[in-house]
Motif scaffolding. Structure first.
Motif: not given
Length: 139
Positions: A30-43, A47-53
């Motif tokens: 649930a925490e991973l999903v929350k982080m992923s959703n935030a990174i994918n959907h919040l303004p 432009g965040y480079d997800q390769e940095r994760l």
């Protein structure tokens, strides 16, 4: 990506979310999903480079294993994050902590540390916490 690239404000937000999730030594789906959703959907993450994760994850895990690693992590975050985003950082942290339906123990202590490090007004922090709790209620 250059491995020595400085931490960006977006990296700092990601690192805090990872640190909250890892604080109880049990990163839940649930925490991973929350982080992923935030990174994918919040303004804020536009432009965040997800390769940095992976780099952010390694850095957080490496620091949390060290004796003064949490202080070092907070130092990096404060250097990278503009003060106007401190409440955003805390809101994201609270959302990750609340994602599995409960905030207790190590996660609660981590949120307290974040509040103190970011010098958040207690009333503002309480409002942010209340909002996270309301968003993550179950029937």
């Amino acid at each position: 990506m250059i491995e020595d690239a400085p931490m960006t404000a977006q990296d700092a937000l990601v690192a805090l979310m990872i640190a909250v999730s890892a604080s109880d030594e049990n990163i839940r789906t649930a925490e991973l999903v929350k982080m992923s959703n935030a990174i994918n959907h919040l303004p804020i993450f536009a432009g965040y480079d997800q390769e940095r994760l992976p780099r952010m994850s390694r850095m957080v895990f490496d620091l949390l294993e060290q004796e003064d690693g949490l202080e070092a992590l907070f130092g990096l975050i404060r250097d990278a994050l503009p003060e106007r985003l401190f409440e955003t950082a805390y809101a994201l942290s609270c959302d990750v902590a609340a994602a599995d339906g409960k905030i207790a123990g190590a996660e609660a202590r981590m949120l307290q540390e974040i509040r103190e490090e970011l010098e958040l007004d207690r009333l503002h922090a309480a409002a942010i916490e209340r909002g996270a709790r309301a968003r993550h209620m179950t029937l």
